[in-house]
Design a protein around this motif. Structure first.
Motif, PDB file in Angstrom:
ATOM      1  N   HIS A  58       4.084  -2.679  -1.669  1.00 50.02           N
ATOM      2  CA  HIS A  58       4.464  -1.675  -2.842  1.00 50.02           C
ATOM      3  C   HIS A  58       3.640  -0.205  -3.166  1.00 50.02           C
ATOM      4  O   HIS A  58       2.943  -0.725  -3.697  1.00 50.02           O
ATOM      5  N   ASP A  61       6.242   6.286  -4.661  1.00 50.73           N
ATOM      6  CA  ASP A  61       6.137   7.685  -3.682  1.00 50.73           C
ATOM      7  C   ASP A  61       5.713   8.556  -4.092  1.00 50.73           C
ATOM      8  O   ASP A  61       5.495   9.281  -3.090  1.00 50.73           O
ATOM      9  N   GLU A  62       5.531   9.236  -5.308  1.00 54.90           N
ATOM     10  CA  GLU A  62       3.829   9.894  -4.913  1.00 54.90           C
ATOM     11  C   GLU A  62       3.029  10.057  -4.650  1.00 54.90           C
ATOM     12  O   GLU A  62       2.163  10.758  -4.897  1.00 54.90           O
ATOM     13  N   GLN A  63       2.258   8.325  -4.785  1.00 55.78           N
ATOM     14  CA  GLN A  63       1.399   8.167  -3.865  1.00 55.78           C
ATOM     15  C   GLN A  63       1.599   7.939  -2.340  1.00 55.78           C
ATOM     16  O   GLN A  63       0.715   7.235  -1.267  1.00 55.78           O
ATOM     17  N   LEU A  64       2.965   7.855  -1.648  1.00 55.15           N
ATOM     18  CA  LEU A  64       2.937   7.755  -0.617  1.00 55.15           C
ATOM     19  C   LEU A  64       2.022   7.938   0.558  1.00 55.15           C
ATOM     20  O   LEU A  64       1.814   9.555   0.406  1.00 55.15           O
ATOM     21  N   PRO A  65       1.311   7.376   1.677  1.00 58.41           N
ATOM     22  CA  PRO A  65       0.534   8.160   2.983  1.00 58.41           C
ATOM     23  C   PRO A  65       1.270   8.735   3.682  1.00 58.41           C
ATOM     24  O   PRO A  65       2.429   9.252   3.815  1.00 58.41           O
ATOM     25  N   THR A  66       0.286  10.065   3.586  1.00 57.98           N
ATOM     26  CA  THR A  66       0.788  10.885   4.727  1.00 57.98           C
ATOM     27  C   THR A  66       0.186  11.106   5.807  1.00 57.98           C
ATOM     28  O   THR A  66       0.141  12.041   6.465  1.00 57.98           O
ATOM     29  N   ASP A 107       3.657  -4.717  -9.800  1.00 56.24           N
ATOM     30  CA  ASP A 107       4.324  -3.385  -9.809  1.00 56.24           C
ATOM     31  C   ASP A 107       3.126  -2.314 -10.888  1.00 56.24           C
ATOM     32  O   ASP A 107       4.064  -1.195 -11.416  1.00 56.24           O
ATOM     33  N   GLU A 111      -4.259   3.928 -10.252  1.00 55.32           N
ATOM     34  CA  GLU A 111      -4.672   5.648  -9.873  1.00 55.32           C
ATOM     35  C   GLU A 111      -5.387   5.732  -8.290  1.00 55.32           C
ATOM     36  O   GLU A 111      -5.112   6.729  -7.391  1.00 55.32           O
ATOM     37  N   ASP A 112      -5.452   4.482  -8.239  1.00 54.58           N
ATOM     38  CA  ASP A 112      -6.993   4.925  -6.674  1.00 54.58           C
ATOM     39  C   ASP A 112      -5.984   3.527  -5.505  1.00 54.58           C
ATOM     40  O   ASP A 112      -5.379   2.547  -5.890  1.00 54.58           O
ATOM     41  N   ILE A 113      -5.200   3.757  -4.227  1.00 51.68           N
ATOM     42  CA  ILE A 113      -5.101   3.342  -4.043  1.00 51.68           C
ATOM     43  C   ILE A 113      -5.276   1.905  -3.286  1.00 51.68           C
ATOM     44  O   ILE A 113      -4.876   1.039  -3.170  1.00 51.68           O
TER      45      ILE A 113
END
Lengths: 234, 77
Positions: A58, A61-66, A107, A111-113
């Motif tokens: 999980h 939202d603000e870090q979801l992949p693009t 949860d 900062e780092d994926i």
């Protein structure tokens, strides 16, 4: 169960290897985190094999992949109507007579994926394994705080042996008998870090690196472990 | 299109239509983050915020559909 698959450029090798093992169905895929070196070729795996379920972390939202490879991954899941779930700490997955227990991520915002990497303990009879994706010290600290890691026979070193993973705090608890580092030959990122090798060496002399050994196969019969490197040097 | 896949220390790994490339992180805007869509113009990189948000929003909607459809989060086997 397949855990990650590497870059798209090497996906044909992964497919060939799985086919050679006679695998037509993958009950589970764990896509530890959405970086290309872990799941760049995942769309091809899903397109090729019958897949029971893909487990992803999980991510807020603000870090979801693009990324484009992630688009292709979603395309494949939609097209094949593949079940996609988010990892939940505490979930237990039975695979034959082995058992995987998801221990991270929780949860907490990261900062780092890398620190959203799905991490799990894998138990097979008397043998145990720890796989942590690209988890670094922040995620390792969360696992330790939750007291979800134990002594293991095999530790797949986090983040390709990065200096910021495999902390003393973690190693003190897991005391690995074998450490495996997955890293590209002459990679430009400096993986594995000398400092990590030094820390691991304080716990085990059985350190195997894919840049040196090539593919490393570890087989468990529930009692013993058999390790077969493609090339013999540690 | 060029998108930041990840950072590896001082290196930024970028996804392009032709494959993955690496550039010095210092060449990117200071605020550049993973998954930002980049524009290269006149020898320098900038962040395409609108394209980034558009793509992120699309991922969010697609994931929502996929995960809701299966709805197995946390289920033990």
């Amino acid at each position: 169960m397949l855990v990650d698959c590497g870059e798209d450029a090497v996906s044909s090798r992964v497919i060939k290897y799985l086919r050679k093992l006679g695998i037509g169905k993958l009950d589970y895929i764990i896509a530890t985190h959405p970086h290309s070196d872990h799941m760049g070729g995942m769309h091809r795996i899903i397109e090729t094999f019958d897949v029971g379920e893909v487990i992803i972390p999980h991510i807020p939202d603000e870090q979801l992949p693009t990324t484009m490879f992630y688009d292709k991954f979603l395309d494949a899941c939609e097209e094949k109507k593949t079940s996609v779930t988010e990892a939940e700490v505490g979930r237990v997955i039975n695979i034959g007579d082995a058992r995987a227990e998801i221990i991270a991520p929780d949860d907490t915002y990261q900062e780092d994926i890398n620190n959203y990497s799905i991490s799990f303990m894998l138990y097979h009879g008397e043998n145990s394994f720890l796989l942590t994706g690209d988890a670094e010290y922040e995620e390792e600290a969360a696992m330790l705080k939750a007291e979800s890691v134990r002594k293991v026979n095999v530790y797949k070193a986090g983040h390709h042996g990065s200096a910021y993973s495999s902390t003393y705090d973690l190693l003190r608890v897991i005391k690995p008998e074998i450490a495996v580092i997955s890293c590209g030959k002459e990679n430009p990122y400096g993986h594995p870090a000398d400092s990590t090798i030094k820390r691991l060496s304080e716990y085990t002399q059985n350190i195997y690196r894919t840049d040196i050994c090539g593919t490393i196969v570890i087989e468990s019969d529930g009692k013993k472990l058999a390790l077969t490197p493609e090339r013999s040097t540690k | 299109m060029t998108i930041i896949d990840r950072f590896e220390g001082s290196i930024a790994v970028l996804e392009t239509a032709e494959g993955m490339i690496s550039v010095e992180r210092s060449l990117l805007p200071e605020k550049a983050a993973e998954d930002d869509v980049l524009i290269y113009s006149d020898g320098s990189w900038s962040i395409d915020t609108a394209a980034t948000e558009k793509r992120r929003s699309r991922t969010k909607n697609r994931l929502k559909r996929l995960i809701n459809k299966t709805d197995k989060r946390g289920k033990n086997d």
